[in-house]
Design a protein around this motif. Structure first.
Motif, PDB file in Angstrom:
ATOM      1  N   MET A   1     -13.649 -28.150  13.882  1.00 56.80           N
ATOM      2  CA  MET A   1     -12.949 -28.350  12.619  1.00 56.80           C
ATOM      3  C   MET A   1     -13.343 -27.234  11.651  1.00 56.80           C
ATOM      4  SD  MET A   1     -10.893 -30.404  11.044  1.00 56.80           S
ATOM      5  CE  MET A   1     -10.347 -30.783   9.410  1.00 56.80           C
ATOM      6  N   GLY A   2     -12.359 -26.578  11.046  1.00 56.20           N
ATOM      7  CA  GLY A   2     -12.632 -25.472  10.154  1.00 56.20           C
ATOM      8  C   GLY A   2     -12.571 -25.865   8.697  1.00 56.20           C
ATOM      9  N   MET A   3     -13.131 -25.050   7.852  1.00 59.54           N
ATOM     10  CA  MET A   3     -13.111 -25.268   6.414  1.00 59.54           C
ATOM     11  C   MET A   3     -12.387 -24.075   5.799  1.00 59.54           C
ATOM     12  SD  MET A   3     -16.345 -25.708   3.836  1.00 59.54           S
ATOM     13  CE  MET A   3     -17.051 -24.135   4.311  1.00 59.54           C
ATOM     14  N   GLN A   4     -11.313 -24.335   5.054  1.00 57.91           N
ATOM     15  CA  GLN A   4     -10.525 -23.257   4.476  1.00 57.91           C
ATOM     16  C   GLN A   4     -10.888 -23.074   3.013  1.00 57.91           C
ATOM     17  OE1 GLN A   4      -6.143 -23.527   4.367  1.00 57.91           O
ATOM     18  NE2 GLN A   4      -6.165 -21.667   5.590  1.00 57.91           N
ATOM     19  N   SER A   5     -10.945 -21.832   2.589  1.00 64.25           N
ATOM     20  CA  SER A   5     -11.269 -21.538   1.202  1.00 64.25           C
ATOM     21  C   SER A   5     -10.371 -20.417   0.712  1.00 64.25           C
ATOM     22  CB  SER A   5     -12.736 -21.147   1.059  1.00 64.25           C
ATOM     23  OG  SER A   5     -13.016 -20.026   1.863  1.00 64.25           O
ATOM     24  N   TYR A   6     -10.254 -20.323  -0.627  1.00 62.66           N
ATOM     25  CA  TYR A   6      -9.399 -19.318  -1.237  1.00 62.66           C
ATOM     26  C   TYR A   6     -10.177 -18.602  -2.333  1.00 62.66           C
ATOM     27  CZ  TYR A   6      -5.883 -22.466   0.729  1.00 62.66           C
ATOM     28  OH  TYR A   6      -5.158 -23.264   1.562  1.00 62.66           O
ATOM     29  N   MET A   7      -9.900 -17.328  -2.472  1.00 66.65           N
ATOM     30  CA  MET A   7     -10.539 -16.564  -3.544  1.00 66.65           C
ATOM     31  C   MET A   7      -9.619 -15.421  -3.940  1.00 66.65           C
ATOM     32  SD  MET A   7     -13.108 -16.100  -5.576  1.00 66.65           S
ATOM     33  CE  MET A   7     -14.618 -16.816  -4.936  1.00 66.65           C
ATOM     34  N   ALA A   8      -9.500 -15.200  -5.238  1.00 67.86           N
ATOM     35  CA  ALA A   8      -8.730 -14.051  -5.695  1.00 67.86           C
ATOM     36  C   ALA A   8      -9.544 -12.791  -5.455  1.00 67.86           C
ATOM     37  CB  ALA A   8      -8.417 -14.196  -7.174  1.00 67.86           C
ATOM     38  N   THR A   9      -8.873 -11.722  -5.077  1.00 68.48           N
ATOM     39  CA  THR A   9      -9.568 -10.464  -4.860  1.00 68.48           C
ATOM     40  C   THR A   9      -8.604  -9.309  -5.072  1.00 68.48           C
ATOM     41  OG1 THR A   9     -11.072  -9.319  -3.353  1.00 68.48           O
ATOM     42  CG2 THR A   9      -9.113 -10.323  -2.382  1.00 68.48           C
ATOM     43  N   VAL A  10      -9.131  -8.108  -5.084  1.00 73.56           N
ATOM     44  CA  VAL A  10      -8.329  -6.908  -5.294  1.00 73.56           C
ATOM     45  C   VAL A  10      -8.741  -5.862  -4.275  1.00 73.56           C
ATOM     46  CG1 VAL A  10      -7.626  -5.138  -6.952  1.00 73.56           C
ATOM     47  CG2 VAL A  10      -8.316  -7.398  -7.776  1.00 73.56           C
ATOM     48  N   PHE A  11      -7.754  -5.173  -3.699  1.00 74.92           N
ATOM     49  CA  PHE A  11      -8.029  -4.091  -2.769  1.00 74.92           C
ATOM     50  C   PHE A  11      -7.430  -2.805  -3.297  1.00 74.92           C
ATOM     51  CE2 PHE A  11      -8.939  -7.561   0.010  1.00 74.92           C
ATOM     52  CZ  PHE A  11      -9.767  -7.067   0.993  1.00 74.92           C
ATOM     53  N   MET A  12      -8.155  -1.714  -3.108  1.00 72.50           N
ATOM     54  CA  MET A  12      -7.619  -0.390  -3.369  1.00 72.50           C
ATOM     55  C   MET A  12      -7.603   0.305  -2.015  1.00 72.50           C
ATOM     56  SD  MET A  12      -8.715   2.449  -6.211  1.00 72.50           S
ATOM     57  CE  MET A  12     -10.347   2.786  -5.574  1.00 72.50           C
ATOM     58  N   GLY A  13      -6.428   0.421  -1.426  1.00 74.53           N
ATOM     59  CA  GLY A  13      -6.340   0.879  -0.048  1.00 74.53           C
ATOM     60  C   GLY A  13      -6.966  -0.161   0.856  1.00 74.53           C
ATOM     61  N   GLU A  14      -7.912   0.256   1.682  1.00 75.00           N
ATOM     62  CA  GLU A  14      -8.602  -0.678   2.574  1.00 75.00           C
ATOM     63  C   GLU A  14      -9.872  -1.233   1.941  1.00 75.00           C
ATOM     64  OE1 GLU A  14      -7.488  -1.646   5.635  1.00 75.00           O
ATOM     65  OE2 GLU A  14      -5.687  -0.548   5.069  1.00 75.00           O
ATOM     66  N   ARG A  15     -10.224  -0.751   0.770  1.00 77.76           N
ATOM     67  CA  ARG A  15     -11.515  -1.108   0.175  1.00 77.76           C
ATOM     68  C   ARG A  15     -11.382  -2.273  -0.793  1.00 77.76           C
ATOM     69  NH1 ARG A  15     -14.462   1.127  -4.297  1.00 77.76           N
ATOM     70  NH2 ARG A  15     -12.773   2.606  -4.642  1.00 77.76           N
ATOM     71  N   GLU A  16     -12.169  -3.311  -0.561  1.00 74.32           N
ATOM     72  CA  GLU A  16     -12.198  -4.437  -1.489  1.00 74.32           C
ATOM     73  C   GLU A  16     -13.023  -4.030  -2.694  1.00 74.32           C
ATOM     74  OE1 GLU A  16     -13.822  -9.034  -1.727  1.00 74.32           O
ATOM     75  OE2 GLU A  16     -13.613  -8.076   0.222  1.00 74.32           O
ATOM     76  N   ILE A  17     -12.456  -4.186  -3.896  1.00 76.15           N
ATOM     77  CA  ILE A  17     -13.161  -3.723  -5.086  1.00 76.15           C
ATOM     78  C   ILE A  17     -13.658  -4.865  -5.961  1.00 76.15           C
ATOM     79  CG2 ILE A  17     -11.973  -1.517  -5.174  1.00 76.15           C
ATOM     80  CD1 ILE A  17     -10.215  -2.685  -7.365  1.00 76.15           C
ATOM     81  N   SER A  18     -13.366  -6.111  -5.579  1.00 78.38           N
ATOM     82  CA  SER A  18     -13.790  -7.222  -6.420  1.00 78.38           C
ATOM     83  C   SER A  18     -15.069  -7.879  -5.942  1.00 78.38           C
ATOM     84  CB  SER A  18     -12.690  -8.275  -6.488  1.00 78.38           C
ATOM     85  OG  SER A  18     -12.473  -8.796  -5.186  1.00 78.38           O
ATOM     86  N   GLY A  19     -15.413  -7.694  -4.676  1.00 76.97           N
ATOM     87  CA  GLY A  19     -16.618  -8.310  -4.151  1.00 76.97           C
ATOM     88  C   GLY A  19     -16.581  -9.818  -4.198  1.00 76.97           C
ATOM     89  N   ALA A  20     -15.417 -10.388  -3.896  1.00 74.98           N
ATOM     90  CA  ALA A  20     -15.224 -11.820  -4.095  1.00 74.98           C
ATOM     91  C   ALA A  20     -16.176 -12.688  -3.288  1.00 74.98           C
ATOM     92  CB  ALA A  20     -13.778 -12.186  -3.764  1.00 74.98           C
ATOM     93  N   PHE A  21     -16.505 -12.275  -2.057  1.00 75.53           N
ATOM     94  CA  PHE A  21     -17.289 -13.150  -1.191  1.00 75.53           C
ATOM     95  C   PHE A  21     -18.706 -12.642  -0.951  1.00 75.53           C
ATOM     96  CE2 PHE A  21     -13.110 -14.750  -0.131  1.00 75.53           C
ATOM     97  CZ  PHE A  21     -13.345 -16.104  -0.097  1.00 75.53           C
ATOM     98  N   LYS A  22     -19.153 -11.716  -1.760  1.00 79.50           N
ATOM     99  CA  LYS A  22     -20.474 -11.161  -1.518  1.00 79.50           C
ATOM    100  C   LYS A  22     -21.584 -12.217  -1.623  1.00 79.50           C
ATOM    101  CE  LYS A  22     -19.847  -6.245  -2.534  1.00 79.50           C
ATOM    102  NZ  LYS A  22     -18.784  -6.206  -1.606  1.00 79.50           N
ATOM    103  N   SER A  23     -21.362 -13.235  -2.446  1.00 74.91           N
ATOM    104  CA  SER A  23     -22.383 -14.261  -2.603  1.00 74.91           C
ATOM    105  C   SER A  23     -22.319 -15.307  -1.497  1.00 74.91           C
ATOM    106  CB  SER A  23     -22.216 -14.964  -3.958  1.00 74.91           C
ATOM    107  OG  SER A  23     -21.004 -15.697  -3.969  1.00 74.91           O
ATOM    108  N   GLY A  24     -21.254 -15.314  -0.715  1.00 78.64           N
ATOM    109  CA  GLY A  24     -21.092 -16.328   0.324  1.00 78.64           C
ATOM    110  C   GLY A  24     -20.729 -17.687  -0.230  1.00 78.64           C
ATOM    111  N   ASP A  25     -20.345 -17.734  -1.499  1.00 76.95           N
ATOM    112  CA  ASP A  25     -19.994 -18.996  -2.136  1.00 76.95           C
ATOM    113  C   ASP A  25     -18.514 -19.280  -1.913  1.00 76.95           C
ATOM    114  OD1 ASP A  25     -19.832 -21.238  -3.718  1.00 76.95           O
ATOM    115  OD2 ASP A  25     -19.751 -20.120  -5.604  1.00 76.95           O
TER     116      ASP A  25
END
Length: 194
Positions: A1-25
């Protein structure tokens, strides 16, 4: 059974610039993600301002502006193995032209509030034709500076129109007429043409 989560983020090209999931929260609210997404507009503006300064200071004319993709990053985490599947759905894309037009609109809004719609439109029309062929970063810089006219010491409608008229002469490569008053309200760098 999986757990789904959502987070807003921003990419510039292939690079994620918001660091949305860096904390693992992990967050489970899609509405929260959408609200957070709106907050990244300021982040994107700061990136563009950095690009403007970087390229302008190095006298680079041929600049490809980054495209910023705003969206919802969906992650599904397996409860047992901890594996994560990610999917980024773009909800909005901002290009250099979007930021130029947004900054122009901000100038119009401020000038309208301070001096009325007629003065705002007159000053915008004075500058529009002069900068139409300029690269995006120069147009962005000019509108960004015009948006801050109050910081430059402009307090009246006459001062704003005179200063913008001066700017149009300089941008056209023409001498400033003596009767223009040589106000030079805007920073000297704004008068530089390239």
């Amino acid at each position: 059974m999986g757990m789904q989560s959502y987070m807003a983020t921003v990419f510039m090209g292939e690079r994620e610039i918001s660091g949305a999931f860096k904390s693992g929260d992990f967050r489970s609210s899609l509405n929260f993600a959408r609200r957070e997404l709106r907050g990244y507009v300021r982040l994107a503006e700061s990136i563009y301002r950095h690009e403007v300064v970087f390229y302008y200071c190095r006298n680079l004319d041929a600049v490809t502006a980054p495209v910023l993709d705003f969206g919802i990053l969906t992650e599904t985490k397996d409860r047992e193995s901890g594996l994560v599947e990610s999917n980024f759905t773009v909800t909005a894309t901002y290009t250099s032209e979007d930021f130029v037009s947004d900054t122009r609109a901000a100038f119009l809004a401020f000038a309208t509030e301070d001096f009325g719609i007629d003065i705002a439109n007159e000053t915008a029309m004075l500058i529009d034709d002069q900068i139409a062929s300029m690269p995006w970063y120069k147009r962005f810089e000019i509108w960004d500076c015009l948006e801050s006219y109050d910081i430059c010491g402009i307090a009246t409608a006459d001062q704003l129109i005179d200063a913008v008229r001066e700017l149009t002469f300089v941008l056209a490569g023409e001498p400033i007429p003596d009767e223009a008053g040589k106000n030079h309200f805007f920073p000297a760098g704004l008068y530089a043409t390239r």
